[in-house]
Scaffold this active site. Structure first.
Site, PDB file in Angstrom:
ATOM      1  N   GLU A  57       2.241  -1.377 -12.833  1.00 38.32           N
ATOM      2  CA  GLU A  57       2.014  -1.433 -11.387  1.00 38.32           C
ATOM      3  C   GLU A  57       3.298  -1.233 -10.580  1.00 38.32           C
ATOM      4  O   GLU A  57       4.338  -1.748 -10.960  1.00 38.32           O
ATOM      5  CB  GLU A  57       1.465  -2.815 -11.007  1.00 38.32           C
ATOM      6  CG  GLU A  57      -0.024  -2.852 -10.765  1.00 38.32           C
ATOM      7  CD  GLU A  57      -0.481  -2.036  -9.572  1.00 38.32           C
ATOM      8  OE1 GLU A  57       0.345  -1.581  -8.775  1.00 38.32           O
ATOM      9  OE2 GLU A  57      -1.696  -1.855  -9.438  1.00 38.32           O
ATOM     10  N   ASP A  58       3.175  -0.519  -9.459  1.00 35.23           N
ATOM     11  CA  ASP A  58       4.343  -0.347  -8.578  1.00 35.23           C
ATOM     12  C   ASP A  58       4.161  -1.090  -7.254  1.00 35.23           C
ATOM     13  O   ASP A  58       5.002  -0.961  -6.367  1.00 35.23           O
ATOM     14  CB  ASP A  58       4.573   1.142  -8.271  1.00 35.23           C
ATOM     15  CG  ASP A  58       3.529   1.684  -7.313  1.00 35.23           C
ATOM     16  OD1 ASP A  58       2.334   1.374  -7.515  1.00 35.23           O
ATOM     17  OD2 ASP A  58       3.904   2.394  -6.359  1.00 35.23           O
TER      18      ASP A  58
ATOM     19  N   LYS B 226      -7.249  -5.082  -4.865  1.00 36.66           N
ATOM     20  CA  LYS B 226      -6.071  -5.821  -5.305  1.00 36.66           C
ATOM     21  C   LYS B 226      -5.527  -6.596  -4.110  1.00 36.66           C
ATOM     22  O   LYS B 226      -5.582  -6.075  -3.005  1.00 36.66           O
ATOM     23  CB  LYS B 226      -4.978  -4.848  -5.811  1.00 36.66           C
ATOM     24  CG  LYS B 226      -5.415  -3.988  -7.000  1.00 36.66           C
ATOM     25  CD  LYS B 226      -4.394  -2.883  -7.257  1.00 36.66           C
ATOM     26  CE  LYS B 226      -4.897  -1.920  -8.322  1.00 36.66           C
ATOM     27  NZ  LYS B 226      -3.996  -0.771  -8.555  1.00 36.66           N
TER      28      LYS B 226
ATOM     29  N   LEU C 150       1.520  -1.520   2.246  1.00 37.71           N
ATOM     30  CA  LEU C 150       0.277  -0.760   2.086  1.00 37.71           C
ATOM     31  C   LEU C 150       0.029  -0.331   0.648  1.00 37.71           C
ATOM     32  O   LEU C 150      -1.082   0.066   0.290  1.00 37.71           O
ATOM     33  CB  LEU C 150       0.314   0.505   2.972  1.00 37.71           C
ATOM     34  CG  LEU C 150      -0.257   0.383   4.387  1.00 37.71           C
ATOM     35  CD1 LEU C 150       0.317  -0.796   5.132  1.00 37.71           C
ATOM     36  CD2 LEU C 150      -0.026   1.660   5.154  1.00 37.71           C
ATOM     37  N   LYS C 151       1.082  -0.408  -0.184  1.00 41.82           N
ATOM     38  CA  LYS C 151       0.933   0.060  -1.564  1.00 41.82           C
ATOM     39  C   LYS C 151      -0.088  -0.790  -2.316  1.00 41.82           C
ATOM     40  O   LYS C 151      -0.021  -2.021  -2.288  1.00 41.82           O
ATOM     41  CB  LYS C 151       2.281   0.025  -2.286  1.00 41.82           C
ATOM     42  CG  LYS C 151       3.205   1.128  -1.826  1.00 41.82           C
ATOM     43  CD  LYS C 151       4.453   1.197  -2.681  1.00 41.82           C
ATOM     44  CE  LYS C 151       5.357   2.315  -2.190  1.00 41.82           C
ATOM     45  NZ  LYS C 151       6.656   2.300  -2.869  1.00 41.82           N
ATOM     46  N   GLY C 152      -1.007  -0.124  -2.959  1.00 41.65           N
ATOM     47  CA  GLY C 152      -2.014  -0.829  -3.753  1.00 41.65           C
ATOM     48  C   GLY C 152      -3.180  -1.359  -2.931  1.00 41.65           C
ATOM     49  O   GLY C 152      -4.174  -1.815  -3.473  1.00 41.65           O
TER      50      GLY C 152
ATOM     51  N   ASP D  32      -2.009   1.689 -13.064  1.00 38.84           N
ATOM     52  CA  ASP D  32      -2.231   2.042 -11.670  1.00 38.84           C
ATOM     53  C   ASP D  32      -1.955   3.551 -11.568  1.00 38.84           C
ATOM     54  O   ASP D  32      -1.321   4.124 -12.462  1.00 38.84           O
ATOM     55  CB  ASP D  32      -1.252   1.238 -10.798  1.00 38.84           C
ATOM     56  CG  ASP D  32      -1.273   1.677  -9.357  1.00 38.84           C
ATOM     57  OD1 ASP D  32      -2.371   1.763  -8.788  1.00 38.84           O
ATOM     58  OD2 ASP D  32      -0.190   1.951  -8.798  1.00 38.84           O
ATOM     59  N   LEU D  33      -2.431   4.188 -10.536  1.00 41.29           N
ATOM     60  CA  LEU D  33      -2.231   5.646 -10.407  1.00 41.29           C
ATOM     61  C   LEU D  33      -1.069   5.996  -9.471  1.00 41.29           C
ATOM     62  O   LEU D  33      -0.033   6.510  -9.914  1.00 41.29           O
ATOM     63  CB  LEU D  33      -3.522   6.299  -9.890  1.00 41.29           C
ATOM     64  CG  LEU D  33      -3.448   7.790  -9.583  1.00 41.29           C
ATOM     65  CD1 LEU D  33      -3.244   8.606 -10.853  1.00 41.29           C
ATOM     66  CD2 LEU D  33      -4.724   8.253  -8.871  1.00 41.29           C
ATOM     67  N   ASP D  34      -1.266   5.666  -8.179  1.00 40.66           N
ATOM     68  CA  ASP D  34      -0.285   6.049  -7.156  1.00 40.66           C
ATOM     69  C   ASP D  34       1.038   5.316  -7.384  1.00 40.66           C
ATOM     70  O   ASP D  34       1.081   4.088  -7.340  1.00 40.66           O
ATOM     71  CB  ASP D  34      -0.825   5.693  -5.755  1.00 40.66           C
ATOM     72  CG  ASP D  34      -2.073   6.501  -5.408  1.00 40.66           C
ATOM     73  OD1 ASP D  34      -2.097   7.703  -5.702  1.00 40.66           O
ATOM     74  OD2 ASP D  34      -3.019   5.915  -4.851  1.00 40.66           O
TER      75      ASP D  34
ATOM     76  N   LYS E 123      -6.774   9.944   8.658  1.00 40.33           N
ATOM     77  CA  LYS E 123      -5.677   9.774   7.684  1.00 40.33           C
ATOM     78  C   LYS E 123      -6.059  10.381   6.342  1.00 40.33           C
ATOM     79  O   LYS E 123      -5.282  11.091   5.702  1.00 40.33           O
ATOM     80  CB  LYS E 123      -5.333   8.286   7.530  1.00 40.33           C
ATOM     81  CG  LYS E 123      -4.176   7.997   6.584  1.00 40.33           C
ATOM     82  CD  LYS E 123      -4.655   7.718   5.178  1.00 40.33           C
ATOM     83  CE  LYS E 123      -3.503   7.625   4.205  1.00 40.33           C
ATOM     84  NZ  LYS E 123      -3.968   7.390   2.830  1.00 40.33           N
TER      85      LYS E 123
ATOM     86  N   TRP F  63       0.055   8.103   6.899  1.00 39.68           N
ATOM     87  CA  TRP F  63      -0.010   6.902   7.744  1.00 39.68           C
ATOM     88  C   TRP F  63       0.990   6.987   8.883  1.00 39.68           C
ATOM     89  O   TRP F  63       0.713   6.577  10.010  1.00 39.68           O
ATOM     90  CB  TRP F  63       0.254   5.631   6.914  1.00 39.68           C
ATOM     91  CG  TRP F  63      -0.874   5.191   6.043  1.00 39.68           C
ATOM     92  CD1 TRP F  63      -0.822   4.959   4.693  1.00 39.68           C
ATOM     93  CD2 TRP F  63      -2.228   4.877   6.437  1.00 39.68           C
ATOM     94  NE1 TRP F  63      -2.042   4.548   4.230  1.00 39.68           N
ATOM     95  CE2 TRP F  63      -2.923   4.482   5.267  1.00 39.68           C
ATOM     96  CE3 TRP F  63      -2.909   4.901   7.651  1.00 39.68           C
ATOM     97  CZ2 TRP F  63      -4.275   4.112   5.289  1.00 39.68           C
ATOM     98  CZ3 TRP F  63      -4.258   4.530   7.677  1.00 39.68           C
ATOM     99  CH2 TRP F  63      -4.915   4.151   6.507  1.00 39.68           C
TER     100      TRP F  63
ATOM    101  N   THR G  77       2.207   9.897  -5.472  1.00 42.50           N
ATOM    102  CA  THR G  77       1.395  10.165  -4.283  1.00 42.50           C
ATOM    103  C   THR G  77       1.772   9.237  -3.132  1.00 42.50           C
ATOM    104  O   THR G  77       1.341   9.458  -2.003  1.00 42.50           O
ATOM    105  CB  THR G  77      -0.098   9.962  -4.594  1.00 42.50           C
ATOM    106  OG1 THR G  77      -0.201   8.825  -5.414  1.00 42.50           O
ATOM    107  CG2 THR G  77      -0.693  11.171  -5.264  1.00 42.50           C
TER     108      THR G  77
ATOM    109  N   SER H  79      -7.152   1.880 -10.377  1.00 45.03           N
ATOM    110  CA  SER H  79      -6.580   2.284  -9.091  1.00 45.03           C
ATOM    111  C   SER H  79      -7.465   1.867  -7.929  1.00 45.03           C
ATOM    112  O   SER H  79      -8.687   1.841  -8.043  1.00 45.03           O
ATOM    113  CB  SER H  79      -6.429   3.813  -9.077  1.00 45.03           C
ATOM    114  OG  SER H  79      -6.130   4.278  -7.774  1.00 45.03           O
ATOM    115  N   ALA H  80      -6.829   1.584  -6.788  1.00 50.59           N
ATOM    116  CA  ALA H  80      -7.584   1.238  -5.579  1.00 50.59           C
ATOM    117  C   ALA H  80      -8.082   2.481  -4.859  1.00 50.59           C
ATOM    118  O   ALA H  80      -8.873   2.389  -3.928  1.00 50.59           O
ATOM    119  CB  ALA H  80      -6.675   0.451  -4.641  1.00 50.59           C
ATOM    120  N   SER H  81      -7.630   3.648  -5.304  1.00 54.90           N
ATOM    121  CA  SER H  81      -7.897   4.876  -4.553  1.00 54.90           C
ATOM    122  C   SER H  81      -9.255   5.500  -4.840  1.00 54.90           C
ATOM    123  O   SER H  81      -9.646   5.666  -5.995  1.00 54.90           O
ATOM    124  CB  SER H  81      -6.809   5.899  -4.860  1.00 54.90           C
ATOM    125  OG  SER H  81      -7.127   7.137  -4.252  1.00 54.90           O
ATOM    126  N   LYS H  82      -9.924   5.892  -3.761  1.00 53.43           N
ATOM    127  CA  LYS H  82     -11.182   6.622  -3.901  1.00 53.43           C
ATOM    128  C   LYS H  82     -10.900   8.084  -4.244  1.00 53.43           C
ATOM    129  O   LYS H  82     -11.794   8.822  -4.622  1.00 53.43           O
ATOM    130  CB  LYS H  82     -11.983   6.535  -2.591  1.00 53.43           C
ATOM    131  CG  LYS H  82     -12.460   5.129  -2.313  1.00 53.43           C
ATOM    132  CD  LYS H  82     -13.350   5.046  -1.098  1.00 53.43           C
ATOM    133  CE  LYS H  82     -13.890   3.621  -0.990  1.00 53.43           C
ATOM    134  NZ  LYS H  82     -14.677   3.378   0.176  1.00 53.43           N
TER     135      LYS H  82
END
Ligand code: BG6
Ligand code: MG
Length: 216
Positions: free
Chosen positions: A170-171, A146, A45-47, A10-12, A77, A26, A18, A115-118
């Site tokens: 994963e965090d 996820k 909100l994580k992930g 995972d990234l964040d 946001k 947020w 981040t 990662s879920a992030s764009k």
């Protein structure tokens, strides 16, 4: 794990911190909408994807918005978040990450981003790790967020690895569930009190090495 074929990160919150920038952006939005948003709320909100995060935020504040208004709020946001990460550099890579990635390279274990992030490609470029990964799967390439396992299954497929021989870092609770649903070995980055269901836990990547995984 006798045969370690690939690692999915995972990234964040795993590669780079981040999560604090997401939280701040947020929180500012929540405050503008007239309610507070705590760090405990932020765990939910994580992930989670941007759109789904906004839905959770609005639910916490008991605020109703039209789809069009939601688009504007999510964009607002993201604008703040993009601004916050624009000054990031490699000094923000979390402790132990570089050494562990180097060890994987030395051991010829391929690794991918899941990662879920764009914003993942932009972040990887800021911290100069874009070329380090053998594959990148992010919020731009997945249809299901996820805890759906899609992001990790795609990563393993790109690396040609069998799912049961993959390790996920994963965090987020949603990410741990995604990794388990993919049939993978999951390492939770954080406390076992907050994150449920991982196979192993670390607080920092400094505690991790290939030997520790192979012993499992
Ligand atoms: C995840 C974060 O990695 O990406 C979430 O943990 C975030 O907090 C999600 O909402 C989507 O990120 P982005 O950058 O596409 O808004
Ligand atoms: Mg994360």
């Amino acid at each position: 794990m006798s045969k370690l074929e690939a690692v999915l990160f995972d990234l964040d919150g795993v590669i780079v911190d981040t999560a604090k920038h997401h939280y701040r952006a947020w929180k500012e939005l929540a405050n503008e909408l007239g309610f507070d948003f705590t760090e405990e709320d932020n765990e939910r909100l994580k992930g989670v994807s941007r759109v789904e995060s906004l839905n959770i935020l609005l639910e916490i504040g008991q605020v109703e918005k039209t789809e069009k208004e939601k688009e504007e709020l999510a964009a607002r946001k993201n604008q703040r978040y993009v601004e916050a990460i624009s000054t990031m550099d490699e000094s923000e890579i979390l402790p132990g990450v570089i050494d562990f990635l180097q060890e994987l390279k030395n051991e010829n274990v391929p690794f991918a981003l899941g990662s879920a992030s764009k914003n993942a490609p932009a972040i990887l470029k800021h911290i100069k790790l874009f070329d380090a990964f053998d594959a990148i799967v992010d919020g731009n390439s997945i249809a299901k967020a996820k805890p759906d396992p899609e992001v990790f299954l795609q990563g393993a497929d790109k690396l040609g690895a069998n799912y049961e021989n993959c390790v996920v870092f994963e965090d987020a609770q949603s990410g741990i569930e995604a990794g388990k649903a993919a049939g993978m070995y999951v390492v939770g980055v954080g406390s076992a009190d907050v994150l449920k269901g991982a196979d192993d836990y670390i607080t920092h990547m400094t505690e991790m090495n290939v030997e520790r995984i192979r012993r499992k």
